[in-house]
Scaffold this motif. Structure first.
Motif, mmCIF file in Angstrom:
data_model
loop_
_atom_site.group_PDB
_atom_site.id
_atom_site.type_symbol
_atom_site.label_atom_id
_atom_site.label_comp_id
_atom_site.label_asym_id
_atom_site.label_seq_id
_atom_site.Cartn_x
_atom_site.Cartn_y
_atom_site.Cartn_z
ATOM 1 N N CYS A 44 0.850 -1.199 0.000
ATOM 2 C CA CYS A 44 0.000 0.000 0.000
ATOM 3 C C CYS A 44 0.886 1.251 0.000
ATOM 4 O O CYS A 44 1.963 1.260 0.594
ATOM 5 N N ASP A 46 -1.932 6.156 3.085
ATOM 6 C CA ASP A 46 -2.320 5.831 4.464
ATOM 7 C C ASP A 46 -3.586 6.605 4.804
ATOM 8 O O ASP A 46 -3.546 7.787 5.155
ATOM 9 N N SER A 76 -6.806 1.237 7.728
ATOM 10 C CA SER A 76 -6.215 -0.107 7.737
ATOM 11 C C SER A 76 -5.527 -0.372 9.066
ATOM 12 O O SER A 76 -4.811 0.488 9.597
ATOM 13 N N ARG A 81 -1.795 -3.797 6.581
ATOM 14 C CA ARG A 81 -1.078 -2.743 5.836
ATOM 15 C C ARG A 81 0.387 -3.136 5.672
ATOM 16 O O ARG A 81 1.109 -3.361 6.643
#
Length: 857
Positions: free
Chosen positions: A460, A463, A467, A472
């Protein structure tokens, strides 16, 4: 005046006579043998004289009367004797010292006087006491003290400054030595201190035979492509793609690992390059990292699709491929081989005899989302909401569900699928929803490439805060896991170097990948050229200091950022062949034309300088002078517009290393006559007075000097006036000594007479002494030999004159006498000159001059 007091005593038949010296105060006893037959008259007369002497002694009132016993007399005698012996031995030692040191030309008397005149005072005080009322004396002393204080302060500062300069010079030299040491040691951190038996081979290759190339076939092939690349740049053409040039080498090697490596490098570097001065900022930007991950996934998917094709076409009977093209048919045929029978625990039914989720997974693994969507559409009634999520994932530009859909999928996964027995379904959900990053899915991803593909899909970049940590995975986290947590041992890097290189390179850890591959000697050339490709594309993070390790981390960088010491990498690589193949080494050094070392010096010029000094290929690399003074270009000319700066740099380096003859040639190439003549003066000075012999140092230097002199005179080139005059004077002195050693004394005399270096008459002594002050040290160094040779010439002429028959009609007696007087006058002029010049000549020079002058008289 002696006064003698005699008392007789008969002891052991001996008469003792006591003599007292008025001058010395000492008493001397002499023994007189007692003879019975001695005449009585003689004794009487002796007694009378003794009594008279005693009376006279007692009459002198100012002289004390001294009487001593025998023991006191013995002690006094011993003291006298010791004094005499000490003085005698000291005098003898002085005489011996004078003889020994005098034979070496030292004047003991003057040296003793100078030593006695030295003052051991450590403070400045007036030599003579000054009265309080003596104002003139007080002011004089104050002035002298002020001058002496200023001199002492200047001396102290000079010494401090000299020490500081010496310290700075030592630090610079030590820094250069450290660089050379570092360039020959392993550059992998802790591995550099591994002294086990099976260590990696040294970076310094074995010495090869002279004239034999140290390059192997792979290095030669790469070197040819580097030459093509540099030729295009130097000639102003469009810059070619260095990656394509290097990849063409892999095609000729017939090595699948190398071919796959260059295919991966080309894929990973095929990103949109943004012109930026700060490579670190560009490399760590989100856009660039997304591009790297996308390219890595594309490479892994294409590689796997090729793998399935090879597998299927290698087992056509079992695969049952059929005639319909497409990824779905390819995956179905591949599963006929990989999963020939039913597997327990599979969910949501089958499609054409294979579990649904396995078909979807392998379609995704081959990078064909449309084929996966084709399968989903065919069995959508069995998959619930998955079709909606997958359609959104497929249409998303960044392959990411919306936060709402992502949360729904993750919730469904945690509630229903986390403990599911179908590994393919769990893998597809974790891939689409980027969740449960702790699950490695070993049942499905049983190869390193599969694991890497799955993890890269879960990375990923934004942000949003929705999550949880277990859902993550960032790219730095994945990089740390692979480089630090797992490391080389986990991937068996020593047995599978290409695999570990691939793991690091596909996760955008280019510097760590290159540094690792460089440590494997047989793969070193590949690592260097991968680094060159990255460097030309401005994708390589370089160390800020040349003394850094090959792979380093600098303060201020983000945790997983590593830097490669590119300069050191290139110099380590060329160290193997720079002495045998300097042309090829120069091609690689050209990549450093925009780099600088810690002192701000251009690295290309520095490397060229060291290369020329080490290989001694001055003419080939830097060019050479033709007889007419024109310069024939060297290899360096096509790399640098201003070759004079590079040649001057190399010349300075050669001079600093004491290679003066090479430096002379280089300074002449650089059109610097002052340095040419200055160094030639330093080279000629020690050999001027030597006997010239074939192939000797003097003969070689004389020929070089004569060639330079003729070339400069024909071209009208001249250096500094004083350096120029010194050079030609040394050449003339060389001619003088050649004639002298050959026995041609008259020719040598004519040369000296024309030089006007020494006075050959009393009238010219002061003039020559005054002119002597203008001579350089190179000329003064030879003055002793010049004086002795000239005096010897005069002595030879004098002997020849004396040996000739006198009074012949052709040579009247008067002419011979005049010539004799002239020779002796010239000899005296030389001695006067030698005594007047402010220069300390060799110890016995003056003595030998005087000796030869005496032989003429």
């Amino acid at each position: 005046m002696l006064y003698v007091n005699v008392t007789t005593a008969e002891q052991n038949g001996v008469n003792c006579e006591q003599i007292h010296s008025r001058d010395t105060g000492s008493t001397i006893f002499t023994s007189i043998p007692h003879s019975r037959g001695m005449d009585a008259e003689g004794f009487g007369e002796l007694l009378q004289q003794a009594e008279q002497l005693a009376a006279e002694t007692e009459a002198v009132s100012e002289l004390p009367h001294v009487e001593r016993n025998l023991q006191e007399i013995q002690q006094a005698g011993e003291r006298l004797r010791s004094r005499t012996l000490t003085r005698t031995s000291q005098d003898a030692a002085d005489v011996k010292a004078s003889i020994l040191l005098g034979s070496r030309g030292l004047d003991i008397f003057h040296i003793s006087q100078r030593l006695e005149s030295l003052s051991a005072a450590t403070t400045f005080e007036p030599l003579e006491p000054v009265k309080d009322t003596d104002i003139q004396g007080f002011l004089k002393n104050e002035r002298d003290n002020a001058l002496l204080s200023a001199i002492e302060e200047s001396r102290r500062r000079t010494f401090l400054l000299a020490e500081e300069y010496h310290r700075e010079s030592m630090l610079v030299q030590w820094e250069q030595v450290k660089q050379r040491v570092l360039h020959t040691l392993l550059g992998a951190g802790e591995d550099a201190l591994d002294f086990s038996q099976d260590v990696e081979p040294s970076f310094v290759s074995q010495v090869t035979a002279p004239g034999r190339s140290a390059l192997d076939s792979v290095e030669v092939a790469y070197g040819r492509q580097i030459y093509i690349f540099n030729e295009k740049i130097v000639n102003g053409h469009i810059q070619p793609n260095l990656g394509d040039l290097c990849a063409s080498v892999a095609e000729s090697l017939d090595d699948k690992n190398v071919s796959d490596m260059w295919l991966m490098v080309k894929q990973m570097t095929d990103v949109l390059l943004v012109p930026a001065k700060d490579t670190l900022k560009s490399r760590t930007s989100v856009e660039m990292q997304i591009a790297f991950v996308r390219q890595a996934l594309c490479f892994l998917e294409n590689s796997y699709k090729n793998y399935t094709l090879v597998t299927v076409f290698g087992n056509l009977h079992q695969a049952q491929l059929g005639g319909v093209p497409g990824t779905y048919q390819l995956v179905r045929s591949f599963l006929n081989i990989k999963l020939p029978g039913p597997l327990p625990g599979m969910q949501d039914g089958e499609i054409e005899g294979h579990p649904v989720w396995s078909v979807i997974y392998y379609c995704l693994r081959c990078g064909d989302l449309n084929a996966a969507m084709q399968v989903v559409n065919r069995v959508q009634h069995q998959l619930g909401d998955f079709k909606t999520w997958f359609q959104e994932y497929m249409n998303s530009p960044d392959r990411r569900l919306s936060p709402t859909s992502e949360n729904k999928l993750r919730l469904h996964y945690r509630r229903v699928l986390r403990n599911s027995a179908d590994p393919y379904k769990r893998a597809v959900y974790c891939l689409i929803g980027k969740c449960d990053i702790s699950d490695n899915h070993g049942e499905v991803a049983d190869k390193t490439e599969d694991y890497l593909w799955l993890k890269l899909n879960q990375v990923c970049f934004d942000d949003d805060g929705s999550s949880s940590p277990q859902d993550r995975l960032t790219l730095p986290q994945l990089q740390k896991q692979l480089l630090e947590d797992y490391g080389e041992s986990h991937f068996s890097a020593s047995q599978q170097p290409f695999l570990y290189f691939q793991v690091l390179f596909l996760t955008a850890q280019f510097e760590a990948a290159v540094a690792f591959l460089f440590r494997v000697e047989r793969l070193r050339s590949h690592a260097v050229h991968v680094a060159l490709v990255l460097y030309e594309l401005r994708l390589l993070l370089k160390s800020s200091g040349q003394s850094a390790q090959l792979l380093s981390q600098e303060p201020g960088d983000t945790p997983m950022v590593r830097r490669l010491n590119f300069i050191r990498l290139l110099m380590l690589y060329t160290r193997k062949f720079e002495s045998t193949d300097p042309r090829e080494a120069l091609q690689y050094f050209y990549f450093l034309r925009n780099e600088k070392d810690s002192q701000g010096e251009n690295m290309f010029m520095r490397c060229v300088s060291e290369l020329v000094i080490e290989s001694r290929e001055f003419d080939m690399l830097l060019g050479r002078l033709e007889k007419d003074g024109s310069r024939k270009p060297g290899v360096i000319d096509k790399f640098a517009g201003d070759t004079r700066a590079i040649i001057s740099k190399v010349a300075l380096e050669a001079e600093n290393k004491g290679l003066f003859e090479e430096a002379v040639k280089l300074y002449e190439l650089a059109k610097n006559p002052d340095k040419v003549l200055e160094l030639m003066n330093r080279l000629l000075s020690p050999v001027v007075a030597q006997v010239s012999a074939p192939q000797s140092n003097k003969e070689r230097l004389k020929n070089t000097a004569v060639a330079i002199a003729e070339r400069y005179r024909s071209q009208g080139v001249a250096g500094d006036k004083s350096i120029n005059s010194t050079f030609y004077l040394l050449l003339d002195l060389t001619t003088f000594f050649d004639e002298y050693h050959a026995g041609h004394v008259d020719r040598a005399y004519d040369v000296m007479e024309r030089l006007k270096l020494l006075p050959l008459s009393q009238d010219s002594v002061e003039e020559r002494v005054a002119a002597f002050r203008n001579f350089s040290d190179e000329v003064r160094h030879n003055l002793s030999e010049v004086l002795l040779a000239t005096m010897n010439i005069l002595l030879t002429q004098h002997k020849r004159l004396k040996a000739a028959p006198a009074g012949t009609p052709g040579r009247p007696q008067r002419t011979v006498e005049d010539r004799d007087m002239q020779l002796r006058s010239q000899a005296r002029a030389l001695i006067t000159f030698a005594g007047m010049i402010p220069y300390n000549m060799a110890g016995d020079t003056n003595a030998r001059l005087v000796q030869m002058e005496l032989l003429m008289n």
